[in-house]
Scaffold this active site. Structure first.
Site, PDB file in Angstrom:
ATOM      1  N   SER A 103       0.716  -1.371  -0.111  1.00  0.00           N
ATOM      2  CA  SER A 103       0.086   0.318  -0.031  1.00  0.00           C
ATOM      3  C   SER A 103       0.938   1.439  -0.158  1.00  0.00           C
ATOM      4  CB  SER A 103      -0.938   0.557   1.321  1.00  0.00           C
ATOM      5  OG  SER A 103      -1.509   1.212   0.811  1.00  0.00           O
ATOM      6  N   TYR A 157      -1.648  -9.346  -7.992  1.00  0.00           N
ATOM      7  CA  TYR A 157      -1.751 -11.438  -8.951  1.00  0.00           C
ATOM      8  C   TYR A 157      -1.379 -10.621 -10.067  1.00  0.00           C
ATOM      9  CZ  TYR A 157      -4.985 -13.259  -5.971  1.00  0.00           C
ATOM     10  OH  TYR A 157      -5.683 -13.887  -4.277  1.00  0.00           O
ATOM     11  N   ARG A 344     -19.042 -58.579 -30.272  1.00  0.00           N
ATOM     12  CA  ARG A 344     -20.255 -59.414 -31.267  1.00  0.00           C
ATOM     13  C   ARG A 344     -20.449 -58.424 -32.190  1.00  0.00           C
ATOM     14  NH1 ARG A 344     -25.099 -56.317 -30.897  1.00  0.00           N
ATOM     15  NH2 ARG A 344     -24.435 -55.487 -29.016  1.00  0.00           N
ATOM     16  N   CYS A 489     -27.040 -54.942 -19.919  1.00  0.00           N
ATOM     17  CA  CYS A 489     -25.665 -55.016 -19.527  1.00  0.00           C
ATOM     18  C   CYS A 489     -25.469 -54.466 -18.082  1.00  0.00           C
ATOM     19  CB  CYS A 489     -24.990 -53.807 -20.299  1.00  0.00           C
ATOM     20  SG  CYS A 489     -25.301 -53.929 -22.027  1.00  0.00           S
ATOM     21  N   GLN A 509     -21.771 -54.180 -13.333  1.00  0.00           N
ATOM     22  CA  GLN A 509     -22.442 -54.796 -14.892  1.00  0.00           C
ATOM     23  C   GLN A 509     -21.173 -55.252 -15.849  1.00  0.00           C
ATOM     24  OE1 GLN A 509     -21.678 -50.205 -16.016  1.00  0.00           O
ATOM     25  NE2 GLN A 509     -21.828 -51.093 -18.453  1.00  0.00           N
ATOM     26  N   VAL A 552     -12.297 -51.322 -24.827  1.00  0.00           N
ATOM     27  CA  VAL A 552     -12.447 -49.921 -25.560  1.00  0.00           C
ATOM     28  C   VAL A 552     -12.782 -50.518 -26.374  1.00  0.00           C
ATOM     29  CG1 VAL A 552     -10.788 -48.303 -26.363  1.00  0.00           C
ATOM     30  CG2 VAL A 552     -10.778 -48.092 -23.781  1.00  0.00           C
ATOM     31  N   TYR A 553     -13.612 -49.950 -27.224  1.00  0.00           N
ATOM     32  CA  TYR A 553     -13.318 -50.243 -29.312  1.00  0.00           C
ATOM     33  C   TYR A 553     -12.293 -49.712 -29.812  1.00  0.00           C
ATOM     34  CZ  TYR A 553     -18.272 -52.103 -28.242  1.00  0.00           C
ATOM     35  OH  TYR A 553     -19.420 -53.210 -28.073  1.00  0.00           O
TER      36      TYR A 553
END
Length: 610
Positions: A103, A157, A344, A489, A509, A552-553
């Site tokens: 200040s 800041y 599948r 699922c 699941q 994971v596909y």
């Protein structure tokens, strides 16, 4: 060598930090504890706290640390005049720390006259600028001050960032927006807060604190520097406000994100004075920077955190307290260590068998943040299940088309269900929840009173005998599987009430599409737990996710790698509205829910395998 400066700040996603010389949000209890511990704790003290990492942080506001007296090392907090004056008189100066007020108008003798100086407390110092404060610390407190924390306001800041002396940012990410008239300055790396920072920049205070460069410190603004997170905590909430804690470390934009190995960082936690250079500054190492936070938060499994993998989610985050890291680390583990197999759908998967995640429900809601989760879809599908509805057209008409590809004429014919209308899922999910064992005709039939209403029975047991160990609900009915468009699922859940009347749910699941399905399933069963807890006059506690074939596909791998580069943000809160009206599980509507503080990263496109 000049000591580094660490900034401590709480801000909204748009970098709002204050309004009318006060905080914009209601009292955040854990944030106050966090601020106290971070700014009080020296590296030596952190290393002595229960062998570094206590299992639980203290329940009271007392830090449990010895007060720094003359001759002992302590930390300094630097603040502007407005920040000083915004604190209640009884809390200033901040105890156990050297307080410096920047200040041009205040005088040290005026501050000293406010109240007697406590024994062992350093006197409050006043400096005209941040460079002057740093020079004072270097000249008079070189051997007694450990760390320097700038704690506000916006001008200070900005000065610290412009001077290039800010080595670490300790940020409380407040996930809700509040009206603000003061904002934290934009900085490289502020996408840790939201996807795009849009806050208007508040003007710097009239006090002389902003300096674009500082020749006497030999520091100029470093345009090649950025800040990246090395620490992300779990999500907390107080007074309806979700928030978490992050620590950002200054790095050059050209630095390799994986330069600092987590194992090296964690091993250095046992060193009391270890420092590493950061752009010419004597800055604390990553480990030393997060030590004050580690000193009061639960320890994650260190071996898991240190494990080196081919692919790792945001590897620069050393402390991974945010619960979303379970999901991100699961993705990385499957990609790195799973087995590539046919499936599948013909797409192909990388899979593992037997995985678990746990998500707290007492503080926040696990709606994943590293990509946007389709909340409307989660909510509408769950209400659809609860109604026992089997007509997917009802969802599609509301814009929730997640079932559309599994109820086409072609798909139903492939399941040997040519007699089913398009949109009829058969006796799956909600039908088994509400009418288990009933003979299924079609999606138009009224099944009221037929079969076993498992959901109603579970709620009745929770109300009358909450210690019962038979509070289960299953969608897996072997006799009806061939009649379903898709065998379920997520097929089994069990509820548990502890001695504090807190409700937890376990869900098993069998088949888990990690990229698309799992974030949805986490949110769905967490929401079910909130709803059941409400109608049973219980408090939600935890959702535990048991996963069988977790995969994971192969056509999701690249998209998931993008997701692994994103840091989690605070989880939101889900509020139940109109509580007085809702007495039974069937009373809920979509309008009865409010999501507060959800600031996710953007969507990531992935194709559903059919």
């Amino acid at each position: 060598m000049q000591k580094p400066v660490c900034l401590v700040v709480a801000m909204t996603p748009k970098r709002g930090i204050g309004i009318n010389n006060g905080l914009p949000w209601p009292h955040l209890t854990t944030d106050f504890k966090h601020f106290s511990r971070v700014t009080k704790t020296t590296p030596e003290e952190a290393s002595r706290l229960n062998g570094w990492l206590p299992r639980k942080f203290a329940k009271t506001g007392d830090s449990g640390l010895p007060s720094p007296s003359v001759g002992k090392r302590f930390n300094a907090v630097v603040m502007g005049r407005k920040t000083w004056e915004s604190m209640p008189r009884k809390f200033r100066p901040l105890v156990d720390r050297l307080n410096i007020v920047v200040s041009s108008s205040l005088k040290e003798e005026d501050i000293a006259a406010e109240k007697p100086q406590a024994e062992g407390q350093q006197r409050v110092r006043v400096c005209a600028s941040l460079p002057a404060a740093l020079s004072l610390l270097e000249e008079e407190y070189k051997d007694s001050v450990d760390q320097i924390f700038v704690v506000g306001g916006a001008g200070l800041y900005e000065a610290a960032l412009s001077l290039g002396v800010a080595s670490h940012l300790y940020i409380t990410r407040v996930a809700r927006e509040f009206p603000c008239d003061v904002f934290f300055p934009a900085f490289p790396g502020d996408d840790i807060l939201s996807n795009k920072s849009t806050a208007a920049q508040a003007a710097a205070p009239a006090e002389s604190v902003f300096v674009p460069f500082c020749p006497e410190l030999g520091r100029e603004k470093d345009n090649e520097a950025t800040y990246r997170p090395i620490f992300i905590s779990k999500t907390f909430s107080d007074n309806g406000v979700p928030y978490d804690f992050v620590v950002l470390e200054k790095r050059r934009k050209t630095d390799d994100a994986a330069t600092a190995e987590p194992s090296n960082a964690m091993s250095s936690l046992t060193s009391t004075r270890e420092t590493t250079p950061v752009h010419g500054l004597q800055a604390p190492s990553s480990a030393a920077a997060i030590a004050p936070v580690l000193a009061w938060m639960d320890e994650e499994d260190r071996k898991k955190r240190e494990q080196k993998e081919l692919i790792r989610a945001v590897p620069h985050v050393h402390f991974r307290g945010h619960e979303e890291f379970q999901y991100l680390d699961l993705i990385a583990d499957i990609i790195n260590n799973g087995r590539t197999m046919d499936d599948r759908t013909g797409v192909g998967v990388i899979s593992k068998f037997g995985c678990t995640m746990r998500y707290s429900l007492d503080q926040a809601f696990p709606l994943l943040t590293t990509k946007r989760v389709f909340w409307k879809g989660v909510l509408e599908e769950l209400l659809w299940f609860i109604r026992g509805d089997t007509n997917a057209n009802h969802l599609s008409e509301k814009g929730v088309k997640i079932w559309d590809k599994n109820v086409t004429r072609e798909f139903l014919d492939s399941r040997n269900l040519p007699h089913r209308e398009v949109g009829d899922i058969g006796p799956g999910y909600g039908f088994q929840w509400r009418h288990f064992g009933a003979a299924y005709k079609d999606m138009h039939t009224d099944y009221t009173g037929q079969g076993v209403d498992q959901l109603k029975n579970v709620i009745q047991m929770l109300r009358t005998n909450p210690t019962d160990r038979r509070m289960l609900m299953t969608a897996w009915n072997p006799a009806a599987l061939d009649e379903m468009a898709l065998p379920p699922c997520h097929l089994l859940c069990q509820f548990y009430v502890n001695d504090q009347k807190e409700l937890s749910c376990i869900m098993y699941q069998r088949s888990c599409d990690v990229g698309l399905g799992v974030p949805f399933n986490i949110a769905s069963y967490s929401l079910l737990t909130l709803m059941v807890a409400h109608v049973c006059n219980l408090k939600p506690k935890e959702f535990i996710h048991f996963m069988g074939n977790t995969h994971v596909y192969t056509n999701h791998v690249e998209a998931l790698k993008e997701q692994l580069r994103r840091e989690p943000r605070p989880f939101p809160i889900v509020n139940i509205l109109n509580k007085e009206r809702i007495k039974e599980i069937d009373d809920f509507t979509a309008e009865d829910f409010e999501v507060v503080g959800y600031v996710p990263h953007g969507r990531i496109q992935m194709e559903m395998a059919v």
